[in-house]
Design an enzyme around this catalytic site. Structure first.
Site, PDB file in Angstrom:
ATOM      1  N   CYS A   1     -23.818-101.800 -19.657  1.00 35.19           N
ATOM      2  CA  CYS A   1     -23.313-102.002 -18.300  1.00 35.19           C
ATOM      3  C   CYS A   1     -24.142-103.061 -17.575  1.00 35.19           C
ATOM      4  O   CYS A   1     -25.361-102.913 -17.439  1.00 35.19           O
ATOM      5  CB  CYS A   1     -23.350-100.678 -17.548  1.00 35.19           C
ATOM      6  SG  CYS A   1     -22.769-100.851 -15.858  1.00 35.19           S
TER       7      CYS A   1
ATOM      8  N   ARG B   1     -21.281 -88.520 -15.577  1.00 33.93           N
ATOM      9  CA  ARG B   1     -22.588 -89.050 -15.998  1.00 33.93           C
ATOM     10  C   ARG B   1     -23.714 -88.558 -15.095  1.00 33.93           C
ATOM     11  O   ARG B   1     -23.677 -88.732 -13.879  1.00 33.93           O
ATOM     12  CB  ARG B   1     -22.573 -90.584 -16.010  1.00 33.93           C
ATOM     13  CG  ARG B   1     -23.901 -91.174 -16.507  1.00 33.93           C
ATOM     14  CD  ARG B   1     -23.844 -92.681 -16.731  1.00 33.93           C
ATOM     15  NE  ARG B   1     -22.688 -93.029 -17.511  1.00 33.93           N
ATOM     16  CZ  ARG B   1     -21.719 -93.862 -17.104  1.00 33.93           C
ATOM     17  NH1 ARG B   1     -21.800 -94.440 -15.945  1.00 33.93           N
ATOM     18  NH2 ARG B   1     -20.699 -94.109 -17.885  1.00 33.93           N
TER      19      ARG B   1
ATOM     20  N   CYS C   1     -19.196-102.704 -19.673  1.00 32.17           N
ATOM     21  CA  CYS C   1     -18.946-102.279 -18.299  1.00 32.17           C
ATOM     22  C   CYS C   1     -19.638-103.284 -17.379  1.00 32.17           C
ATOM     23  O   CYS C   1     -20.661-103.853 -17.754  1.00 32.17           O
ATOM     24  CB  CYS C   1     -19.525-100.878 -18.092  1.00 32.17           C
ATOM     25  SG  CYS C   1     -19.379-100.292 -16.382  1.00 32.17           S
TER      26      CYS C   1
ATOM     27  N   CYS D   1     -30.531 -98.951  -1.073  1.00 32.66           N
ATOM     28  CA  CYS D   1     -30.648 -99.934  -2.155  1.00 32.66           C
ATOM     29  C   CYS D   1     -31.867-100.843  -2.053  1.00 32.66           C
ATOM     30  O   CYS D   1     -32.053-101.578  -1.080  1.00 32.66           O
ATOM     31  CB  CYS D   1     -29.387-100.780  -2.230  1.00 32.66           C
ATOM     32  SG  CYS D   1     -29.444-101.884  -3.676  1.00 32.66           S
TER      33      CYS D   1
ATOM     34  N   CYS E   1     -26.662-101.532   2.259  1.00 32.56           N
ATOM     35  CA  CYS E   1     -26.619-100.174   1.683  1.00 32.56           C
ATOM     36  C   CYS E   1     -28.001 -99.518   1.832  1.00 32.56           C
ATOM     37  O   CYS E   1     -28.989-100.032   1.287  1.00 32.56           O
ATOM     38  CB  CYS E   1     -26.199-100.236   0.218  1.00 32.56           C
ATOM     39  SG  CYS E   1     -24.742-101.284  -0.047  1.00 32.56           S
TER      40      CYS E   1
ATOM     41  N   CYS F   1     -29.583-109.313  -1.970  1.00 36.42           N
ATOM     42  CA  CYS F   1     -28.180-109.011  -1.655  1.00 36.42           C
ATOM     43  C   CYS F   1     -27.960-108.984  -0.135  1.00 36.42           C
ATOM     44  O   CYS F   1     -28.783-108.488   0.619  1.00 36.42           O
ATOM     45  CB  CYS F   1     -27.796-107.669  -2.275  1.00 36.42           C
ATOM     46  SG  CYS F   1     -26.061-107.262  -2.034  1.00 36.42           S
TER      47      CYS F   1
ATOM     48  N   CYS G   1     -14.793 -96.633 -13.472  1.00 38.05           N
ATOM     49  CA  CYS G   1     -16.041 -95.861 -13.410  1.00 38.05           C
ATOM     50  C   CYS G   1     -16.408 -95.794 -11.936  1.00 38.05           C
ATOM     51  O   CYS G   1     -16.705 -96.828 -11.325  1.00 38.05           O
ATOM     52  CB  CYS G   1     -17.133 -96.566 -14.223  1.00 38.05           C
ATOM     53  SG  CYS G   1     -18.755 -95.784 -14.040  1.00 38.05           S
TER      54      CYS G   1
END
Ligand code: SAM
Ligand code: DTB
Ligand code: SF4
Length: 328
Positions: free
Chosen positions: A111, A274, A142, A74, A71, A67, A202
């Site tokens: 998801c 969650r 999701c 991550c 972040c 990616c 979400c």
């Protein structure tokens, strides 16, 4: 593990205009004596939900690693050396096989996550087929694909998607310490697009990234003041991955994690809160406290996206021990 069909499967419509929370009010909740905080959270929880029913979502990484974003938490960011193997977009039948297995294991929502800054149109089209196929199995669908451009949320809605996950991650004041390749406002814009397309939102965040208590309160304030607040609020405990800038961050006190769940419950009474990443190292006792604090959803299945999650057998045993049952 018994499955009960209960009346809380669909989120109740959330009142469009609820009073705004100030960071100071939310911080005051965080600072309540622990027993008072949990008591308030339980009261709110029981007004809106069957406190013994839990919603189970299974994750699948449909495109892994490589990616472009930075972040700091991550393992999938190309710029960090974390040992995650890049994997191009999965084929439809691979996704279907995982979705069937998730349904057979008792999940109600599937998801699909992709390590993208956001989907290009040529990326989105195969994902739309995945959404249709997951829905045809009778699961809620999701997706978490990064930032959405104009019109993309509508295409996902049209394909049958129920929820779009896009996290605010942290408070605006701490955000720049964690991510520089996209702005907080970009995240809010994506959430607006999701909401305008009539998808369920979400959105949650990560704690244990070295934020202050006020910044933890700042994250919850932002989420609670979304108008309306999200139907689903994942609270992640940072999974520290070697090679990411946040590896070796001082661990959060588990009771502060429980407090975060309780404050989310009080400020977003009708949301599914969650208990998300970070459960692998969490004791049964801490997880039980999270349920008492109002968590009523879990990531279920041995893998999150690239990191581990408790074994299905352990989760079933935990729920049985607590007399809890999954939503059908
Ligand atoms: N690339 C898309 C994006 O960033 O929106 C979708 C996938 S991304 C992995 C989804 C969310 O996973 C992030 O927003 C973050 O909240 C969470 N996450 C990622 N790595 C994590 C970690 N190490 N610990 C806890 N949560 C994490
Ligand atoms: C969310 O809030 N947490 C999930 C899901 N939404 C996409 C992701 C957790 C990822 C944990 C690190 C990993 O497994 O790569
Ligand atoms: Fe990329 Fe999403 Fe990971 Fe950020 S959280 S680096 S956008 S996969």
């Amino acid at each position: 593990m018994t499955t009960h069909a209960v009346q809380f499967l669909r989120p109740a419509p959330i009142p469009a205009k609820s009073p705004l929370w100030s960071v100071a009010e939310v911080e005051a909740l965080f600072r309540l004596p622990f027993a008072d905080l949990l008591y308030r959270a339980q009261q709110v929880h029981r007004q809106h939900f069957d406190a013994n029913a839990i919603q189970l979502s299974t994750l699948l990484s449909i495109k892994t690693g490589g990616c472009s974003e930075d972040c700091g938490y991550c393992p999938q960011a190309a710029r960090y050396d974390t040992g995650v193997e890049n994997q191009a977009l999965l084929e439809l039948d691979e996704v279907l096989e995982a979705a069937r297995a998730a349904k057979a294991a008792g999940a109600s929502r599937f998801c699909m996550g992709a390590a993208w800054r956001g989907p290009k149109q040529r990326d989105l089209e195969p994902v739309l087929d995945m959404v249709r196929a997951v829905k045809a199995l009778g699961l809620e669908a999701c997706a978490t694909l990064g930032m959405l451009k104009e019109g993309q949320a509508e295409q996902l809605k049209e394909a049958g998607l129920d929820y779009y996950n896009h996290n605010l991650d942290t408070a605006p004041e701490f955000y720049g310490d964690i991510i520089t390749t996209r702005a907080y406002q970009d995240r809010l814009d994506t959430l607006d697009r999701v909401r305008s397309a009539d998808l369920h939102v979400c959105s949650g965040g990560i704690v244990g990234m070295g934020e202050s208590l006020t910044q933890r309160a700042g994250l919850i304030t932002q989420l609670a003041n979304l108008d309306p607040y999200p139907e689903s609020v994942p609270i992640n405990l940072l999974v520290q991955v070697e090679g990411t800038p946040l590896a070796n961050t001082e661990a959060l006190d588990p009771l502060d994690f429980v407090r975060t769940i309780a404050v989310a419950r009080i400020t977003m009474p009708q949301a599914r809160v969650r208990l998300s990443a970070g459960r692998q190292q969490m004791s049964d006792a801490v997880q039980a406290l999270c349920f008492l604090a109002g968590a009523n959803s879990l990531f279920y299945g041995e893998q999150l996206l690239t990191t581990g999650n408790p074994e299905v057998e352990r989760d079933r045993a935990l729920l049985d021990k607590l007399g809890m049952y999954p939503l059908a």
